[in-house]
Scaffold this motif. Structure first.
Motif, PDB file in Angstrom:
ATOM      1  N   ASP A  44       0.866  -1.171   0.000  1.00 28.58           N
ATOM      2  CA  ASP A  44       0.000   0.000   0.000  1.00 28.58           C
ATOM      3  C   ASP A  44       0.903   1.221   0.000  1.00 28.58           C
ATOM      4  OD1 ASP A  44      -1.809   2.062   0.531  1.00 28.58           O
ATOM      5  OD2 ASP A  44      -3.049   0.742   1.760  1.00 28.58           O
ATOM      6  N   PRO A  45       0.715   2.151  -0.945  1.00 24.58           N
ATOM      7  CA  PRO A  45       1.589   3.310  -0.963  1.00 24.58           C
ATOM      8  C   PRO A  45       1.390   4.267   0.211  1.00 24.58           C
ATOM      9  CG  PRO A  45       0.039   3.388  -2.795  1.00 24.58           C
ATOM     10  CD  PRO A  45      -0.203   2.116  -2.057  1.00 24.58           C
ATOM     11  N   GLY A  46       0.542   3.912   1.184  1.00 21.71           N
ATOM     12  CA  GLY A  46       0.326   4.826   2.303  1.00 21.71           C
ATOM     13  C   GLY A  46      -0.620   5.916   1.864  1.00 21.71           C
ATOM     14  N   ASP A  47      -0.138   7.139   1.802  1.00 14.47           N
ATOM     15  CA  ASP A  47      -0.974   8.258   1.370  1.00 14.47           C
ATOM     16  C   ASP A  47      -0.625   8.659  -0.061  1.00 14.47           C
ATOM     17  OD1 ASP A  47      -1.995   8.212   3.892  1.00 14.47           O
ATOM     18  OD2 ASP A  47      -1.115  10.101   4.539  1.00 14.47           O
ATOM     19  N   VAL A  48      -1.597   9.146  -0.778  1.00 14.89           N
ATOM     20  CA  VAL A  48      -1.381   9.700  -2.108  1.00 14.89           C
ATOM     21  C   VAL A  48      -1.952  11.113  -2.116  1.00 14.89           C
ATOM     22  CG1 VAL A  48      -1.458   7.468  -3.300  1.00 14.89           C
ATOM     23  CG2 VAL A  48      -3.561   8.791  -3.054  1.00 14.89           C
ATOM     24  N   ARG A  49      -1.634  11.849  -3.153  1.00 13.99           N
ATOM     25  CA  ARG A  49      -2.228  13.174  -3.329  1.00 13.99           C
ATOM     26  C   ARG A  49      -2.837  13.213  -4.721  1.00 13.99           C
ATOM     27  NH1 ARG A  49       0.454  18.916  -1.729  1.00 13.99           N
ATOM     28  NH2 ARG A  49      -1.418  20.177  -2.067  1.00 13.99           N
ATOM     29  N   CYS A  50      -4.073  13.657  -4.777  1.00  9.17           N
ATOM     30  CA  CYS A  50      -4.790  13.727  -6.042  1.00  9.17           C
ATOM     31  C   CYS A  50      -5.597  15.005  -6.107  1.00  9.17           C
ATOM     32  CB  CYS A  50      -5.772  12.553  -6.187  1.00  9.17           C
ATOM     33  SG  CYS A  50      -4.992  10.936  -6.299  1.00  9.17           S
ATOM     34  N   PHE A 118      -4.103  11.921   1.207  1.00  4.13           N
ATOM     35  CA  PHE A 118      -5.139  11.121   1.855  1.00  4.13           C
ATOM     36  C   PHE A 118      -4.770   9.650   1.806  1.00  4.13           C
ATOM     37  CE2 PHE A 118      -6.564  11.794  -2.520  1.00  4.13           C
ATOM     38  CZ  PHE A 118      -6.840  10.506  -2.963  1.00  4.13           C
ATOM     39  N   SER A 119      -5.340   8.902   2.750  1.00  3.88           N
ATOM     40  CA  SER A 119      -5.147   7.452   2.780  1.00  3.88           C
ATOM     41  C   SER A 119      -6.341   6.791   2.099  1.00  3.88           C
ATOM     42  CB  SER A 119      -5.022   6.964   4.226  1.00  3.88           C
ATOM     43  OG  SER A 119      -6.258   7.137   4.891  1.00  3.88           O
ATOM     44  N   ARG A 120      -6.174   5.519   1.824  1.00  6.75           N
ATOM     45  CA  ARG A 120      -7.224   4.740   1.151  1.00  6.75           C
ATOM     46  C   ARG A 120      -8.548   4.810   1.929  1.00  6.75           C
ATOM     47  NH1 ARG A 120      -6.376   0.629  -2.655  1.00  6.75           N
ATOM     48  NH2 ARG A 120      -4.149   0.750  -2.328  1.00  6.75           N
ATOM     49  N   SER A 121      -8.477   4.758   3.256  1.00  2.00           N
ATOM     50  CA  SER A 121      -9.692   4.680   4.074  1.00  2.00           C
ATOM     51  C   SER A 121     -10.442   6.018   4.183  1.00  2.00           C
ATOM     52  CB  SER A 121      -9.351   4.180   5.476  1.00  2.00           C
ATOM     53  OG  SER A 121      -8.506   5.108   6.121  1.00  2.00           O
ATOM     54  N   GLN A 122      -9.823   7.102   3.735  1.00  2.00           N
ATOM     55  CA  GLN A 122     -10.463   8.414   3.860  1.00  2.00           C
ATOM     56  C   GLN A 122     -11.440   8.720   2.722  1.00  2.00           C
ATOM     57  OE1 GLN A 122      -6.493  10.414   4.628  1.00  2.00           O
ATOM     58  NE2 GLN A 122      -7.872  11.746   5.774  1.00  2.00           N
ATOM     59  N   MET A 123     -11.428   7.905   1.683  1.00  2.00           N
ATOM     60  CA  MET A 123     -12.252   8.174   0.506  1.00  2.00           C
ATOM     61  C   MET A 123     -13.259   7.042   0.290  1.00  2.00           C
ATOM     62  SD  MET A 123     -11.281  10.999  -0.747  1.00  2.00           S
ATOM     63  CE  MET A 123      -9.967  12.129  -0.367  1.00  2.00           C
ATOM     64  N   GLN A 124     -14.318   7.337  -0.477  1.00  2.00           N
ATOM     65  CA  GLN A 124     -15.256   6.287  -0.850  1.00  2.00           C
ATOM     66  C   GLN A 124     -14.486   5.217  -1.633  1.00  2.00           C
ATOM     67  OE1 GLN A 124     -19.044   7.776  -2.484  1.00  2.00           O
ATOM     68  NE2 GLN A 124     -18.485   9.765  -1.626  1.00  2.00           N
ATOM     69  N   GLN A 125     -14.887   3.962  -1.478  1.00  2.53           N
ATOM     70  CA  GLN A 125     -14.121   2.832  -1.991  1.00  2.53           C
ATOM     71  C   GLN A 125     -13.759   2.938  -3.475  1.00  2.53           C
ATOM     72  OE1 GLN A 125     -15.769  -1.035  -1.162  1.00  2.53           O
ATOM     73  NE2 GLN A 125     -14.114  -2.083  -2.206  1.00  2.53           N
ATOM     74  N   ALA A 126     -14.722   3.240  -4.339  1.00  5.77           N
ATOM     75  CA  ALA A 126     -14.450   3.300  -5.777  1.00  5.77           C
ATOM     76  C   ALA A 126     -13.427   4.393  -6.091  1.00  5.77           C
ATOM     77  CB  ALA A 126     -15.740   3.543  -6.555  1.00  5.77           C
ATOM     78  N   PHE A 127     -13.530   5.529  -5.396  1.00  7.59           N
ATOM     79  CA  PHE A 127     -12.596   6.634  -5.595  1.00  7.59           C
ATOM     80  C   PHE A 127     -11.193   6.212  -5.162  1.00  7.59           C
ATOM     81  CE2 PHE A 127     -10.314  10.489  -4.768  1.00  7.59           C
ATOM     82  CZ  PHE A 127     -10.802  11.421  -5.669  1.00  7.59           C
TER      83      PHE A 127
END
Length: 156
Positions: A44-50, A118-127
Motif C-alpha cells: 500500500d503506498p500509504g498516502d497519495v495526493r490527487c 489522503f489514505s485509502r480509508s479516507q475516501m469512498q471505496q471506488a474513488f
C-alpha cells in the motif's frame, strides 16, 4: 518441493538481504518500511495526493454544491459533462486546474481540485481504488461514487 521464496512477490515489494544478519527481509517500495514476514498482499503506498473534478447529478448523495443550490441534471448528463472535461484535458484544450476551478461541484474547486494527501480509508471505496491505481501524473477514466462522477489526477 517448492520454496515460498520462488513465488513472485506481490506488487510494490522487494526482497532484500540484511547486511548485518544475512537474513531476508521485505521492503515496501512506497513507504520504504521493511518487515521480516513475506508479504501476501500488494504494498500500500500509504498516502497519495490527487486532484479531482466532481460532477454531481440529481441522484448524488447531496445534490447541491457551491455552484448550484439544486442540481437537477441526470446521471447521463453528468457523465457526458465529465467526459467532455476529460477530453479537453487530454487534447490540451484546457488545463485540469482551470476546469476544476470553473466546473467541479466539490469545494476543492477553489484549490484547482486538489484534495491534499489522503489514505485509502479516507475516501469512498471506488474513488480510493482508482486513485491508488494511478501513477503520478496519470488521469483516470470517469469514476462513479455516491457523490457523483469524478475524474482523478494523481499528483503525488
Amino acid at each position: 518441493m517448492s520454496n515460498d521464496n520462488d513465488a513472485p512477490l506481490p506488487e510494490g515489494w522487494e526482497m532484500r538481504t540484511s547486511r548485518s544478519t544475512g537474513m531476508t527481509y521485505f521492503l515496501n517500495m512506497y513507504t520504504k518500511k521493511s518487515q521480516w514476514e513475506r508479504p501476501d498482499a500488494p504494498a500500500d503506498p500509504g498516502d497519495v495526493r490527487c486532484s479531482h473534478i466532481l460532477v454531481k447529478h440529481a441522484e448524488s448523495r447531496r445534490p447541491s454544491s457551491w455552484r448550484e443550490e439544486n442540481i437537477t441534471r441526470t446521471k447521463v448528463e453528468a457523465l457526458d459533462l465529465l467526459k467532455s472535461y476529460r477530453k479537453q484535458i487530454v487534447s490540451n484544450d484546457a488545463s485540469f486546474t482551470d476546469l476544476a476551478m470553473k466546473y467541479s461541484d466539490c469545494s476543492s474547486a477553489k484549490r484547482g481540485g486538489d484534495l491534499g494527501m489522503f489514505s485509502r480509508s479516507q475516501m469512498q471505496q471506488a474513488f480510493a481504488e482508482e486513485a491508488f491505481k494511478l501513477k503520478v501524473g496519470q488521469l483516470s477514466k470517469p469514476v462513479e461514487t455516491e457523490s457523483g462522477y469524478h475524474i482523478i489526477l494523481r499528483t503525488v
